[in-house]
Motif scaffolding. Sequence first.
Motif, PDB file in Angstrom:
ATOM      1  N   ILE A   1      32.507  96.238  56.863  1.00 51.41           N
ATOM      2  CA  ILE A   1      32.394  97.368  55.942  1.00 51.41           C
ATOM      3  C   ILE A   1      33.287  97.188  54.713  1.00 51.41           C
ATOM      4  CG2 ILE A   1      34.213  98.803  56.953  1.00 51.41           C
ATOM      5  CD1 ILE A   1      32.251 101.173  56.665  1.00 51.41           C
ATOM      6  N   ASN A   2      34.382  96.406  54.885  1.00 54.32           N
ATOM      7  CA  ASN A   2      35.275  96.197  53.739  1.00 54.32           C
ATOM      8  C   ASN A   2      34.602  95.401  52.615  1.00 54.32           C
ATOM      9  OD1 ASN A   2      35.183  93.979  55.368  1.00 54.32           O
ATOM     10  ND2 ASN A   2      37.314  93.388  55.061  1.00 54.32           N
ATOM     11  N   HIS A   3      33.523  94.653  52.943  1.00 54.01           N
ATOM     12  CA  HIS A   3      32.778  93.957  51.896  1.00 54.01           C
ATOM     13  C   HIS A   3      31.832  94.903  51.152  1.00 54.01           C
ATOM     14  CE1 HIS A   3      34.043  90.361  54.161  1.00 54.01           C
ATOM     15  NE2 HIS A   3      33.845  89.705  53.045  1.00 54.01           N
ATOM     16  N   LEU A   4      31.572  96.078  51.735  1.00 56.17           N
ATOM     17  CA  LEU A   4      30.615  97.003  51.117  1.00 56.17           C
ATOM     18  C   LEU A   4      31.284  98.045  50.229  1.00 56.17           C
ATOM     19  CD1 LEU A   4      28.278  97.799  54.171  1.00 56.17           C
ATOM     20  CD2 LEU A   4      27.753  96.333  52.230  1.00 56.17           C
ATOM     21  N   ILE A   5      32.593  98.287  50.451  1.00 54.81           N
ATOM     22  CA  ILE A   5      33.250  99.428  49.800  1.00 54.81           C
ATOM     23  C   ILE A   5      33.189  99.335  48.277  1.00 54.81           C
ATOM     24  CG2 ILE A   5      35.468 100.588  49.468  1.00 54.81           C
ATOM     25  CD1 ILE A   5      36.100  99.921  52.392  1.00 54.81           C
ATOM     26  N   MET A   6      33.634  98.224  47.722  1.00 54.50           N
ATOM     27  CA  MET A   6      33.692  98.117  46.252  1.00 54.50           C
ATOM     28  C   MET A   6      32.299  98.105  45.614  1.00 54.50           C
ATOM     29  SD  MET A   6      36.968  95.871  45.115  1.00 54.50           S
ATOM     30  CE  MET A   6      36.518  94.328  45.928  1.00 54.50           C
ATOM     31  N   PRO A   7      31.335  97.262  46.089  1.00 54.67           N
ATOM     32  CA  PRO A   7      30.008  97.321  45.449  1.00 54.67           C
ATOM     33  C   PRO A   7      29.326  98.671  45.626  1.00 54.67           C
ATOM     34  CG  PRO A   7      30.005  95.801  47.331  1.00 54.67           C
ATOM     35  CD  PRO A   7      31.424  96.154  47.051  1.00 54.67           C
ATOM     36  N   ALA A   8      29.528  99.327  46.800  1.00 54.61           N
ATOM     37  CA  ALA A   8      28.889 100.631  47.020  1.00 54.61           C
ATOM     38  C   ALA A   8      29.488 101.691  46.094  1.00 54.61           C
ATOM     39  CB  ALA A   8      29.047 101.049  48.481  1.00 54.61           C
ATOM     40  N   LEU A   9      30.818 101.673  45.926  1.00 54.60           N
ATOM     41  CA  LEU A   9      31.455 102.630  45.016  1.00 54.60           C
ATOM     42  C   LEU A   9      30.996 102.392  43.576  1.00 54.60           C
ATOM     43  CD1 LEU A   9      35.124 102.889  46.339  1.00 54.60           C
ATOM     44  CD2 LEU A   9      33.453 104.738  46.178  1.00 54.60           C
ATOM     45  N   ALA A  10      30.862 101.119  43.204  1.00 50.03           N
ATOM     46  CA  ALA A  10      30.473 100.785  41.822  1.00 50.03           C
ATOM     47  C   ALA A  10      29.070 101.308  41.500  1.00 50.03           C
ATOM     48  CB  ALA A  10      30.547  99.273  41.607  1.00 50.03           C
ATOM     49  N   ILE A  11      28.123 101.138  42.437  1.00 53.06           N
ATOM     50  CA  ILE A  11      26.755 101.573  42.125  1.00 53.06           C
ATOM     51  C   ILE A  11      26.551 103.064  42.371  1.00 53.06           C
ATOM     52  CG2 ILE A  11      25.685  99.329  42.508  1.00 53.06           C
ATOM     53  CD1 ILE A  11      24.754 100.246  45.215  1.00 53.06           C
ATOM     54  N   SER A  12      27.424 103.687  43.173  1.00 53.27           N
ATOM     55  CA  SER A  12      27.232 105.117  43.467  1.00 53.27           C
ATOM     56  C   SER A  12      27.970 106.023  42.484  1.00 53.27           C
ATOM     57  CB  SER A  12      27.690 105.433  44.893  1.00 53.27           C
ATOM     58  OG  SER A  12      29.058 105.172  45.050  1.00 53.27           O
ATOM     59  N   PHE A  13      28.806 105.449  41.637  1.00 56.72           N
ATOM     60  CA  PHE A  13      29.641 106.267  40.731  1.00 56.72           C
ATOM     61  C   PHE A  13      28.772 107.179  39.864  1.00 56.72           C
ATOM     62  CE2 PHE A  13      32.767 106.385  37.020  1.00 56.72           C
ATOM     63  CZ  PHE A  13      33.561 107.343  37.628  1.00 56.72           C
ATOM     64  N   MET A  14      27.703 106.603  39.272  1.00 54.45           N
ATOM     65  CA  MET A  14      26.832 107.413  38.417  1.00 54.45           C
ATOM     66  C   MET A  14      26.083 108.470  39.231  1.00 54.45           C
ATOM     67  SD  MET A  14      23.654 106.285  35.961  1.00 54.45           S
ATOM     68  CE  MET A  14      24.652 105.428  34.772  1.00 54.45           C
ATOM     69  N   SER A  15      25.601 108.103  40.408  1.00 54.09           N
ATOM     70  CA  SER A  15      24.856 109.060  41.235  1.00 54.09           C
ATOM     71  C   SER A  15      25.754 110.218  41.684  1.00 54.09           C
ATOM     72  CB  SER A  15      24.283 108.346  42.462  1.00 54.09           C
ATOM     73  OG  SER A  15      23.359 107.374  42.074  1.00 54.09           O
ATOM     74  N   ILE A  16      27.027 109.917  41.995  1.00 51.15           N
ATOM     75  CA  ILE A  16      27.972 110.981  42.381  1.00 51.15           C
ATOM     76  C   ILE A  16      28.131 111.969  41.223  1.00 51.15           C
ATOM     77  CG2 ILE A  16      30.389 111.464  42.933  1.00 51.15           C
ATOM     78  CD1 ILE A  16      30.467 108.707  44.334  1.00 51.15           C
ATOM     79  N   ALA A  17      28.298 111.415  40.012  1.00 49.38           N
ATOM     80  CA  ALA A  17      28.502 112.270  38.837  1.00 49.38           C
ATOM     81  C   ALA A  17      27.289 113.160  38.582  1.00 49.38           C
ATOM     82  CB  ALA A  17      28.777 111.384  37.621  1.00 49.38           C
ATOM     83  N   ILE A  18      26.087 112.570  38.631  1.00 45.60           N
ATOM     84  CA  ILE A  18      24.861 113.347  38.368  1.00 45.60           C
ATOM     85  C   ILE A  18      24.654 114.390  39.464  1.00 45.60           C
ATOM     86  CG2 ILE A  18      22.347 113.183  38.217  1.00 45.60           C
ATOM     87  CD1 ILE A  18      22.743 110.389  37.007  1.00 45.60           C
ATOM     88  N   ASN A  19      24.863 113.983  40.713  1.00 42.51           N
ATOM     89  CA  ASN A  19      24.642 114.894  41.836  1.00 42.51           C
ATOM     90  C   ASN A  19      25.609 116.074  41.812  1.00 42.51           C
ATOM     91  OD1 ASN A  19      22.596 114.685  43.670  1.00 42.51           O
ATOM     92  ND2 ASN A  19      23.953 114.266  45.383  1.00 42.51           N
ATOM     93  N   ALA A  20      26.875 115.810  41.480  1.00 42.60           N
ATOM     94  CA  ALA A  20      27.878 116.885  41.434  1.00 42.60           C
ATOM     95  C   ALA A  20      27.481 117.943  40.399  1.00 42.60           C
ATOM     96  CB  ALA A  20      29.256 116.304  41.116  1.00 42.60           C
ATOM     97  N   ARG A  21      27.050 117.493  39.231  1.00 44.21           N
ATOM     98  CA  ARG A  21      26.631 118.435  38.188  1.00 44.21           C
ATOM     99  C   ARG A  21      25.370 119.192  38.625  1.00 44.21           C
ATOM    100  NH1 ARG A  21      29.618 120.322  34.449  1.00 44.21           N
ATOM    101  NH2 ARG A  21      27.903 120.437  32.942  1.00 44.21           N
ATOM    102  N   PHE A  22      24.460 118.482  39.263  1.00 41.95           N
ATOM    103  CA  PHE A  22      23.205 119.069  39.731  1.00 41.95           C
ATOM    104  C   PHE A  22      23.483 120.175  40.755  1.00 41.95           C
ATOM    105  CE2 PHE A  22      19.132 118.400  42.226  1.00 41.95           C
ATOM    106  CZ  PHE A  22      18.311 118.930  41.252  1.00 41.95           C
ATOM    107  N   ILE A  23      24.361 119.881  41.711  1.00 45.59           N
ATOM    108  CA  ILE A  23      24.700 120.871  42.743  1.00 45.59           C
ATOM    109  C   ILE A  23      25.431 122.055  42.127  1.00 45.59           C
ATOM    110  CG2 ILE A  23      26.079 121.243  44.828  1.00 45.59           C
ATOM    111  CD1 ILE A  23      25.531 118.261  45.481  1.00 45.59           C
ATOM    112  N   ARG A  24      26.334 121.785  41.190  1.00 46.67           N
ATOM    113  CA  ARG A  24      27.089 122.875  40.538  1.00 46.67           C
ATOM    114  C   ARG A  24      26.134 123.852  39.860  1.00 46.67           C
ATOM    115  NH1 ARG A  24      28.869 124.155  35.518  1.00 46.67           N
ATOM    116  NH2 ARG A  24      30.939 125.159  35.321  1.00 46.67           N
ATOM    117  N   ILE A  25      25.168 123.310  39.098  1.00 44.27           N
ATOM    118  CA  ILE A  25      24.212 124.171  38.380  1.00 44.27           C
ATOM    119  C   ILE A  25      23.372 124.979  39.379  1.00 44.27           C
ATOM    120  CG2 ILE A  25      22.157 124.128  36.915  1.00 44.27           C
ATOM    121  CD1 ILE A  25      23.417 121.629  35.571  1.00 44.27           C
ATOM    122  N   ASN A  26      22.873 124.320  40.416  1.00 40.00           N
ATOM    123  CA  ASN A  26      22.043 125.024  41.410  1.00 40.00           C
ATOM    124  C   ASN A  26      22.836 126.113  42.132  1.00 40.00           C
ATOM    125  OD1 ASN A  26      19.729 123.528  40.940  1.00 40.00           O
ATOM    126  ND2 ASN A  26      20.300 121.942  42.376  1.00 40.00           N
TER     127      ASN A  26
END
Length: 309
Positions: free
Chosen positions: A173-198
């Motif tokens: 799992i330690n090989h997945l942490i950095m690439p997963a965080l890198a590609i999920s950063f944008m999705s986290i940001a969009i999702n947080a705003r989406f949930i806040r508005i809803n």
Amino acid sequence: MKKFILKRTLYAIICLFLASIFIFLLIRLNGTDAVMNYLQVSGIAPTDEAIEHTRIMLGLNEPIITQYIVWIKNALQLDFGTSYFTNRKIAPDLFEYLGNTLKLTLFALLITFIISIPFGVFSAIYKNHFFDYFVRIFSFLGVSTPSFWLGLLFILFFSVELNLLPPFGIGGINHLIMPALAISFMSIAINARFIRINFLQACNERFIAYAKMRGVGKYKIYSKHILFNSLLPLITAFGMHIAELFGGALVIENIFAYPGVGRYAVSAIYYSDYPVIQAFSMMMCFVFILINLITDILYAIIDPRIRYE
């Protein structure tokens, strides 16, 4: 419900069929000669005899409609042919790499939901407070930061400076942490705003006012009435996030030397390995169409109004 599922499945099959025609024609009519690419990658001198022999061997002497029928018939049996570059059957390699990419993508999706849901909910509850401003800045940075640049920063900080995580390859799992965080950063940001508005929209609904007048507790209103209704649109966003994360994985796998399908496809493009490019494109279309079909069905199960639209 059965009629809805059959209708959506039929749409998915039609989309997949049209995508297969587009992919096949795009590769065949892109202005390059597949025979010359094969000879070049294989290290064979392009004599007249070699060109003619290769054209017959690859089936390129047949009419284009015959070529498509043979290709799609083999593809339906999961036979995507042989790679020009590796001279190996494509299907076993493609499925192995696709499994690695799915593992990375699902881990990134898990991170996205674990972080974005509390960010969005507490940002709405504490509107215009410190945490809300923090989430707003985080969201702004998330949609503005390229994933490949963030991946390089992670390697520099966590691998080179702190020596905490492995910078390349595949393993635990330690090989997945950095690439997963890198590609999920944008999705986290969009999702947080989406949930806040809803969440904020759900707070202003009439049934919430009635619940307050009935004396329902604040915690119960948040957890039972507002949270469920604000998270319902996340099912629609699920398909969108999978597409985002898959797209991000194609780039980030090359940064972290992760043996996924994106790295496999980039290598095929570099060597003009057309059978691999066709197989990769077709497989990605299938994955995206399947995910959207599952999303539609799930949404119809949860919200019956969708079935009658």
